[in-house]
Design a protein around this motif. Structure first.
Motif, mmCIF file in Angstrom:
data_model
loop_
_atom_site.group_PDB
_atom_site.id
_atom_site.type_symbol
_atom_site.label_atom_id
_atom_site.label_comp_id
_atom_site.label_asym_id
_atom_site.label_seq_id
_atom_site.Cartn_x
_atom_site.Cartn_y
_atom_site.Cartn_z
ATOM 1 N N MET B 32 0.787 -0.979 -0.060
ATOM 2 C CA MET B 32 0.113 -0.194 -0.347
ATOM 3 C C MET B 32 0.887 1.280 -0.001
ATOM 4 O O MET B 32 1.975 1.539 0.099
ATOM 5 N N PHE B 33 0.141 2.105 -0.474
ATOM 6 C CA PHE B 33 1.085 3.669 -0.531
ATOM 7 C C PHE B 33 0.119 5.157 -0.268
ATOM 8 O O PHE B 33 -0.759 4.761 -0.537
ATOM 9 N N TRP B 34 1.281 6.087 -0.428
ATOM 10 C CA TRP B 34 0.161 7.107 -0.034
ATOM 11 C C TRP B 34 1.160 8.029 -0.762
ATOM 12 O O TRP B 34 2.140 8.606 -0.979
ATOM 13 N N TYR B 35 -0.067 8.552 -1.608
ATOM 14 C CA TYR B 35 1.016 10.004 -2.728
ATOM 15 C C TYR B 35 0.063 11.262 -2.301
ATOM 16 O O TYR B 35 -0.961 11.499 -2.141
ATOM 17 N N ARG B 36 0.478 12.835 -2.452
ATOM 18 C CA ARG B 36 0.440 13.618 -2.566
ATOM 19 C C ARG B 36 0.121 13.872 -4.099
ATOM 20 O O ARG B 36 1.204 14.089 -4.467
ATOM 21 N N GLN B 37 0.161 14.580 -4.494
ATOM 22 C CA GLN B 37 -0.310 15.391 -5.827
ATOM 23 C C GLN B 37 -0.967 17.156 -5.832
ATOM 24 O O GLN B 37 -1.389 17.845 -4.681
ATOM 25 N N ASP B 38 0.551 17.538 -5.928
ATOM 26 C CA ASP B 38 0.027 19.466 -6.511
ATOM 27 C C ASP B 38 0.723 19.665 -7.786
ATOM 28 O O ASP B 38 1.016 18.975 -8.410
ATOM 29 N N LEU B 39 -0.088 20.603 -7.630
ATOM 30 C CA LEU B 39 -0.268 21.383 -8.925
ATOM 31 C C LEU B 39 1.658 21.552 -9.994
ATOM 32 O O LEU B 39 2.015 21.882 -8.875
ATOM 33 N N GLY B 40 1.697 20.865 -10.217
ATOM 34 C CA GLY B 40 3.334 21.408 -10.701
ATOM 35 C C GLY B 40 3.803 19.850 -10.885
ATOM 36 O O GLY B 40 5.493 20.225 -11.219
ATOM 37 N N HIS B 41 3.576 19.403 -9.491
ATOM 38 C CA HIS B 41 4.684 18.322 -8.798
ATOM 39 C C HIS B 41 4.249 16.568 -9.673
ATOM 40 O O HIS B 41 5.329 16.010 -9.279
ATOM 41 N N GLY B 42 2.996 16.102 -10.146
ATOM 42 C CA GLY B 42 2.716 15.429 -10.201
ATOM 43 C C GLY B 42 2.443 14.605 -9.338
ATOM 44 O O GLY B 42 1.767 15.618 -8.052
ATOM 45 N N LEU B 43 2.651 13.626 -8.677
ATOM 46 C CA LEU B 43 2.409 12.464 -7.549
ATOM 47 C C LEU B 43 3.549 11.837 -6.881
ATOM 48 O O LEU B 43 4.430 11.706 -7.735
ATOM 49 N N TYR B 47 4.950 7.381 1.804
ATOM 50 C CA TYR B 47 5.472 6.086 2.599
ATOM 51 C C TYR B 47 5.007 5.347 1.358
ATOM 52 O O TYR B 47 3.543 5.281 1.296
ATOM 53 N N TYR B 48 5.333 3.884 2.547
ATOM 54 C CA TYR B 48 4.500 2.992 1.631
ATOM 55 C C TYR B 48 5.297 1.732 2.308
ATOM 56 O O TYR B 48 5.273 1.278 3.063
ATOM 57 N N SER B 49 4.154 0.434 2.183
ATOM 58 C CA SER B 49 4.564 -0.961 3.189
ATOM 59 C C SER B 49 4.265 -1.663 2.369
ATOM 60 O O SER B 49 3.219 -1.572 1.339
ATOM 61 N N ALA B 50 5.440 -2.847 2.105
ATOM 62 C CA ALA B 50 5.147 -3.636 2.101
ATOM 63 C C ALA B 50 4.695 -4.997 2.524
ATOM 64 O O ALA B 50 4.003 -6.032 1.845
ATOM 65 N N VAL B 88 -3.820 17.063 -2.115
ATOM 66 C CA VAL B 88 -5.377 15.869 -2.218
ATOM 67 C C VAL B 88 -4.122 14.989 -2.319
ATOM 68 O O VAL B 88 -2.805 14.735 -2.538
ATOM 69 N N TYR B 89 -4.459 13.822 -1.214
ATOM 70 C CA TYR B 89 -4.069 12.593 -1.208
ATOM 71 C C TYR B 89 -4.216 11.533 -1.334
ATOM 72 O O TYR B 89 -5.382 11.031 -1.293
ATOM 73 N N PHE B 90 -3.669 10.385 -2.025
ATOM 74 C CA PHE B 90 -4.500 9.275 -2.753
ATOM 75 C C PHE B 90 -3.492 8.214 -2.478
ATOM 76 O O PHE B 90 -2.447 8.667 -2.227
ATOM 77 N N CYS B 91 -4.419 6.942 -1.706
ATOM 78 C CA CYS B 91 -3.563 5.876 -1.246
ATOM 79 C C CYS B 91 -4.257 5.089 -2.781
ATOM 80 O O CYS B 91 -4.809 4.967 -2.957
ATOM 81 N N ALA B 92 -3.116 4.310 -2.710
ATOM 82 C CA ALA B 92 -3.135 3.050 -3.529
ATOM 83 C C ALA B 92 -2.528 1.752 -3.077
ATOM 84 O O ALA B 92 -1.388 1.972 -2.451
ATOM 85 N N SER B 93 -2.729 0.710 -4.272
ATOM 86 C CA SER B 93 -2.478 -1.110 -3.463
ATOM 87 C C SER B 93 -2.059 -0.984 -4.213
ATOM 88 O O SER B 93 -2.238 -1.015 -6.028
ATOM 89 N N ASN B 94 -0.949 -2.675 -4.073
ATOM 90 C CA ASN B 94 -0.327 -2.873 -5.332
ATOM 91 C C ASN B 94 -0.522 -4.906 -4.978
ATOM 92 O O ASN B 94 -0.061 -5.509 -3.804
#
Lengths: 113, 113
Positions: B32-43, B47-50, B88-94
């Motif tokens: 699982m992953f946490w990203y932040r998205q800001d204008l001009g910076h992409g994602l 932090y992430y977790s295995a 804006v904060y995005f969570c993701a999983s893999n």
């Protein structure tokens, strides 16, 4: 270290025209490459991925991308743009041995009637 | 419903307050992953977790804390929110066993006043 460069923060096309979104990457090992699409106020959705099989990858919604090792590129194309394609597109790279992705800064696709 | 969910979807808080953003996935993905998205910076990866009880820093971890006591949950805490954490904060999983593509939640829009 991996990196991704997306040329053009904004790309404008007319409905029915060819869509070409550019992505160049750097990676010290054979990469996995991805294109994601983000519609307003939504999360990212996987469009397509390259994982060292066929160099021409077909994705959803009529998009495709070609992996060109010599050019370190993975450009996204669609033969005929539709109004519903208007969104932000992100290219991402991952080394095959890792699960983290490095994203480009995104390209906003604008489609005019 | 199966998938990855985030709560709250919108949050306004004041500088100095502690805020926790929640992420829940029903696929039993290991990563699982946490990203932040800001204008001009992409994602950008925060932090992430295995796996449960295994976490690691990403590109921009300062000011954030994570924990993962259960496979399905990965909360992100801002211990003392600052205006620069408005994002804006995005969570993701893999599912690492099936490839490197990540699946994203709908995002949390956080404003720090």
């Amino acid at each position: 270290a991996q990196s991704v460069t997306q040329l053009g923060s904004h790309v404008s096309v007319s409905e029915g025209a060819l869509v070409l979104l550019r992505c160049n990457y750097s990676s010290s090992v054979p990469p996995y490459l991805f294109w994601y699409v983000q519609y307003p106020n939504q999360g990212l959705q996987l469009l397509l991925k390259y994982t060292s099989a066929a160099t021409l990858v077909k994705g959803i919604n009529g998009f495709e991308a070609e992996f060109k090792k010599s050019e370190t590129s993975f450009h996204l194309t669609k033969p005929s743009a539709h109004m519903s394609d208007a969104a932000e597109y992100f290219c991402a790279v991952s080394d095959s041995g890792y699960s983290t992705l490095t994203f480009g800064k995104g390209t906003m696709l604008l489609v005019s009637p | 419903d199966a998938g990855i969910t985030q709560s709250p979807r919108y949050k306004i808080t004041e500088t100095g307050r502690q805020v926790t953003l929640m992420c829940h996935q029903t696929w039993s993905h290991s990563y699982m992953f946490w990203y932040r998205q800001d204008l001009g910076h992409g994602l950008r990866l925060i932090y992430y977790s295995a796996a449960a009880d295994i976490t690691d820093k990403g590109e921009v971890p300062d000011g954030y804390v994570v924990s993962r006591s259960k496979t399905e949950n990965f909360p992100l805490t801002l211990e003392s929110a600052t205006r620069s954490q408005t994002s804006v904060y995005f969570c993701a999983s893999n599912d690492r066993a099936k490839g490197n593509e990540q699946y994203f939640g709908p995002g949390t829009r956080l404003t720090v006043t």
